[in-house]
Design a protein around this motif. Sequence first.
Motif, PDB file in Angstrom:
ATOM      1  N   ILE A   1      -0.775  10.089 -10.812  1.00 55.40           N
ATOM      2  CA  ILE A   1      -0.002   9.023 -11.031  1.00 55.40           C
ATOM      3  C   ILE A   1       0.617   8.876 -12.519  1.00 55.40           C
ATOM      4  O   ILE A   1       1.792   8.612 -12.862  1.00 55.40           O
ATOM      5  N   LEU A   2      -0.239   9.472 -13.618  1.00 57.39           N
ATOM      6  CA  LEU A   2       0.303   9.464 -14.931  1.00 57.39           C
ATOM      7  C   LEU A   2       1.639  10.272 -14.875  1.00 57.39           C
ATOM      8  O   LEU A   2       2.636  10.252 -15.565  1.00 57.39           O
ATOM      9  N   ILE A   3       1.651  11.476 -14.448  1.00 55.43           N
ATOM     10  CA  ILE A   3       2.549  12.524 -14.350  1.00 55.43           C
ATOM     11  C   ILE A   3       3.876  11.900 -13.645  1.00 55.43           C
ATOM     12  O   ILE A   3       4.977  11.950 -14.075  1.00 55.43           O
ATOM     13  N   ALA A   4       3.757  11.352 -12.461  1.00 56.68           N
ATOM     14  CA  ALA A   4       4.671  10.580 -11.937  1.00 56.68           C
ATOM     15  C   ALA A   4       5.521   9.619 -12.542  1.00 56.68           C
ATOM     16  O   ALA A   4       6.607   9.601 -12.521  1.00 56.68           O
ATOM     17  N   LEU A   5       4.744   8.866 -13.421  1.00 50.43           N
ATOM     18  CA  LEU A   5       5.427   7.857 -14.133  1.00 50.43           C
ATOM     19  C   LEU A   5       6.046   8.376 -15.508  1.00 50.43           C
ATOM     20  O   LEU A   5       7.108   7.934 -15.823  1.00 50.43           O
ATOM     21  N   LEU A   6       5.536   9.419 -16.038  1.00 56.06           N
ATOM     22  CA  LEU A   6       6.043  10.247 -17.146  1.00 56.06           C
ATOM     23  C   LEU A   6       7.380  10.982 -16.722  1.00 56.06           C
ATOM     24  O   LEU A   6       8.394  10.764 -17.551  1.00 56.06           O
ATOM     25  N   GLU A   7       7.269  11.428 -15.482  1.00 62.61           N
ATOM     26  CA  GLU A   7       8.633  12.156 -15.314  1.00 62.61           C
ATOM     27  C   GLU A   7       9.809  11.120 -14.792  1.00 62.61           C
ATOM     28  O   GLU A   7      11.015  11.426 -15.254  1.00 62.61           O
ATOM     29  N   ARG A   8       9.467   9.744 -14.791  1.00 64.53           N
ATOM     30  CA  ARG A   8      10.538   8.422 -14.876  1.00 64.53           C
ATOM     31  C   ARG A   8      10.225   7.677 -15.761  1.00 64.53           C
ATOM     32  O   ARG A   8      10.317   6.482 -15.529  1.00 64.53           O
ATOM     33  N   ARG A   9       9.712   7.992 -16.811  1.00 63.81           N
ATOM     34  CA  ARG A   9       9.499   6.997 -17.988  1.00 63.81           C
ATOM     35  C   ARG A   9      10.582   6.176 -18.129  1.00 63.81           C
ATOM     36  O   ARG A   9      11.897   6.487 -18.249  1.00 63.81           O
ATOM     37  N   GLY A  10      10.272   4.981 -18.360  1.00 67.24           N
ATOM     38  CA  GLY A  10      11.304   3.792 -18.651  1.00 67.24           C
ATOM     39  C   GLY A  10      11.930   3.299 -17.306  1.00 67.24           C
ATOM     40  O   GLY A  10      12.614   2.143 -17.511  1.00 67.24           O
ATOM     41  N   GLU A  11      11.526   3.792 -16.218  1.00 64.62           N
ATOM     42  CA  GLU A  11      12.175   3.493 -14.973  1.00 64.62           C
ATOM     43  C   GLU A  11      10.969   2.829 -14.232  1.00 64.62           C
ATOM     44  O   GLU A  11       9.959   3.155 -14.346  1.00 64.62           O
ATOM     45  N   LEU A  12      11.421   1.839 -13.259  1.00 64.24           N
ATOM     46  CA  LEU A  12      10.417   1.304 -12.340  1.00 64.24           C
ATOM     47  C   LEU A  12      10.115   2.332 -11.254  1.00 64.24           C
ATOM     48  O   LEU A  12      10.959   2.712 -10.652  1.00 64.24           O
ATOM     49  N   VAL A  13       8.945   2.705 -10.987  1.00 64.12           N
ATOM     50  CA  VAL A  13       8.489   3.465 -10.136  1.00 64.12           C
ATOM     51  C   VAL A  13       7.740   2.602  -9.039  1.00 64.12           C
ATOM     52  O   VAL A  13       6.534   1.940  -9.265  1.00 64.12           O
ATOM     53  N   SER A  14       8.215   2.713  -7.941  1.00 64.73           N
ATOM     54  CA  SER A  14       7.679   1.491  -6.805  1.00 64.73           C
ATOM     55  C   SER A  14       6.377   2.020  -6.393  1.00 64.73           C
ATOM     56  O   SER A  14       5.955   3.397  -6.490  1.00 64.73           O
ATOM     57  N   LYS A  15       5.701   1.056  -6.014  1.00 59.71           N
ATOM     58  CA  LYS A  15       4.200   1.478  -5.261  1.00 59.71           C
ATOM     59  C   LYS A  15       4.157   2.342  -4.302  1.00 59.71           C
ATOM     60  O   LYS A  15       3.398   3.186  -3.990  1.00 59.71           O
ATOM     61  N   GLN A  16       5.343   2.314  -3.435  1.00 59.15           N
ATOM     62  CA  GLN A  16       5.353   3.312  -2.255  1.00 59.15           C
ATOM     63  C   GLN A  16       5.633   4.606  -2.815  1.00 59.15           C
ATOM     64  O   GLN A  16       5.146   5.590  -2.235  1.00 59.15           O
ATOM     65  N   ASP A  17       6.615   4.659  -3.707  1.00 56.94           N
ATOM     66  CA  ASP A  17       7.029   5.963  -4.182  1.00 56.94           C
ATOM     67  C   ASP A  17       5.587   6.693  -4.868  1.00 56.94           C
ATOM     68  O   ASP A  17       5.294   8.041  -4.695  1.00 56.94           O
ATOM     69  N   LEU A  18       4.906   5.887  -5.513  1.00 58.57           N
ATOM     70  CA  LEU A  18       3.587   6.272  -5.990  1.00 58.57           C
ATOM     71  C   LEU A  18       2.505   6.939  -5.035  1.00 58.57           C
ATOM     72  O   LEU A  18       2.006   7.896  -5.001  1.00 58.57           O
ATOM     73  N   MET A  19       2.395   6.043  -3.975  1.00 55.60           N
ATOM     74  CA  MET A  19       1.314   6.316  -3.015  1.00 55.60           C
ATOM     75  C   MET A  19       1.907   7.532  -2.313  1.00 55.60           C
ATOM     76  O   MET A  19       1.186   8.477  -1.993  1.00 55.60           O
ATOM     77  N   THR A  20       3.343   7.733  -2.004  1.00 64.28           N
ATOM     78  CA  THR A  20       3.815   8.900  -1.232  1.00 64.28           C
ATOM     79  C   THR A  20       3.543  10.068  -2.060  1.00 64.28           C
ATOM     80  O   THR A  20       3.079  11.127  -1.388  1.00 64.28           O
ATOM     81  N   ARG A  21       3.773  10.128  -3.533  1.00 65.45           N
ATOM     82  CA  ARG A  21       3.514  11.136  -4.030  1.00 65.45           C
ATOM     83  C   ARG A  21       2.023  11.723  -4.315  1.00 65.45           C
ATOM     84  O   ARG A  21       1.685  12.787  -4.357  1.00 65.45           O
ATOM     85  N   VAL A  22       1.019  10.526  -4.429  1.00 70.81           N
ATOM     86  CA  VAL A  22      -0.282  10.880  -4.749  1.00 70.81           C
ATOM     87  C   VAL A  22      -1.012  11.245  -3.502  1.00 70.81           C
ATOM     88  O   VAL A  22      -2.111  11.915  -3.509  1.00 70.81           O
ATOM     89  N   TRP A  23      -0.822  10.623  -2.207  1.00 71.21           N
ATOM     90  CA  TRP A  23      -1.346  10.680  -1.043  1.00 71.21           C
ATOM     91  C   TRP A  23      -0.147  11.164  -0.081  1.00 71.21           C
ATOM     92  O   TRP A  23       0.271  10.429   0.753  1.00 71.21           O
ATOM     93  N   PRO A  24       0.241  12.506  -0.273  1.00 75.87           N
ATOM     94  CA  PRO A  24       1.239  12.879   0.612  1.00 75.87           C
ATOM     95  C   PRO A  24       0.675  13.116   2.062  1.00 75.87           C
ATOM     96  O   PRO A  24      -0.121  13.804   2.121  1.00 75.87           O
ATOM     97  N   ASN A  25       1.553  12.682   3.136  1.00 75.85           N
ATOM     98  CA  ASN A  25       1.141  12.767   4.622  1.00 75.85           C
ATOM     99  C   ASN A  25      -0.322  12.103   4.977  1.00 75.85           C
ATOM    100  O   ASN A  25      -0.810  12.710   5.833  1.00 75.85           O
ATOM    101  N   VAL A  26      -0.781  11.278   4.148  1.00 74.36           N
ATOM    102  CA  VAL A  26      -1.927  10.478   4.412  1.00 74.36           C
ATOM    103  C   VAL A  26      -1.857   8.906   4.125  1.00 74.36           C
ATOM    104  O   VAL A  26      -1.246   8.460   3.149  1.00 74.36           O
ATOM    105  N   PHE A  27      -2.223   8.344   5.300  1.00 74.14           N
ATOM    106  CA  PHE A  27      -2.061   6.879   5.145  1.00 74.14           C
ATOM    107  C   PHE A  27      -3.285   6.389   4.308  1.00 74.14           C
ATOM    108  O   PHE A  27      -4.311   6.512   4.595  1.00 74.14           O
ATOM    109  N   VAL A  28      -3.149   5.443   3.316  1.00 71.58           N
ATOM    110  CA  VAL A  28      -3.990   5.015   2.363  1.00 71.58           C
ATOM    111  C   VAL A  28      -3.678   3.380   2.327  1.00 71.58           C
ATOM    112  O   VAL A  28      -2.469   3.084   2.173  1.00 71.58           O
ATOM    113  N   GLU A  29      -4.845   2.684   1.973  1.00 78.24           N
ATOM    114  CA  GLU A  29      -4.504   1.190   1.924  1.00 78.24           C
ATOM    115  C   GLU A  29      -3.930   1.013   0.320  1.00 78.24           C
ATOM    116  O   GLU A  29      -4.065   1.913  -0.479  1.00 78.24           O
ATOM    117  N   PRO A  30      -3.001   0.050   0.206  1.00 78.75           N
ATOM    118  CA  PRO A  30      -2.440  -0.017  -1.358  1.00 78.75           C
ATOM    119  C   PRO A  30      -3.529  -0.243  -2.468  1.00 78.75           C
ATOM    120  O   PRO A  30      -3.356   0.187  -3.496  1.00 78.75           O
TER     121      PRO A  30
END
Length: 153
Positions: free
Chosen positions: A79-108
């Motif tokens: 999550i930290l790496i994803a936020l730092l890659e796009r620092r200063g931008e809004l990263v959606s919850k869905q983008d983070l979930m897709t990045r952190v749990w690829p191809n896996v359904f997880v609850e928010p």
Amino acid sequence: MRSTFALGRLEQFHPEPGLDAGRAVHSPDAVRPFVQKRTGSAGAAPADISFGPFRLLPTQFLLLEGDKPVCLGSRALEILIALLERRGELVSKQDLMTRVWPNVFVEPANLTVHMSALRRALRDGQNGNRFIINIPGRGYSFVASVDAPGHQS
């Protein structure tokens, strides 16, 4: 008889919520998107990214405070790496979930738990430190100034 007993025991096994046992096998791949993305965009990937008292070594998947490793799980680090890659931008919850749990359904709620662990480890919001802000219902943004070789923030 023994195999029936073992099967019954396996059927009763319920991994910790949010635990993806298959990810452990693929964990080295979790680092590659960051390295490839950074390499493709600005030459070499930064060896480290500093903010506040912290230093992230993305290729080693390690967060340091001074010279001491910060105890932080791989999901929170991702999550930290994803936020730092796009620092200063809004990263959606869905983008983070897709990045952190690829191809896996997880609850928010899984994202909330790991974000909370990340903020706790960073002591975000304490002693005037503000690293990550939440836009309710939309996502998160890394807002602290960052020092990365070859990058301005």
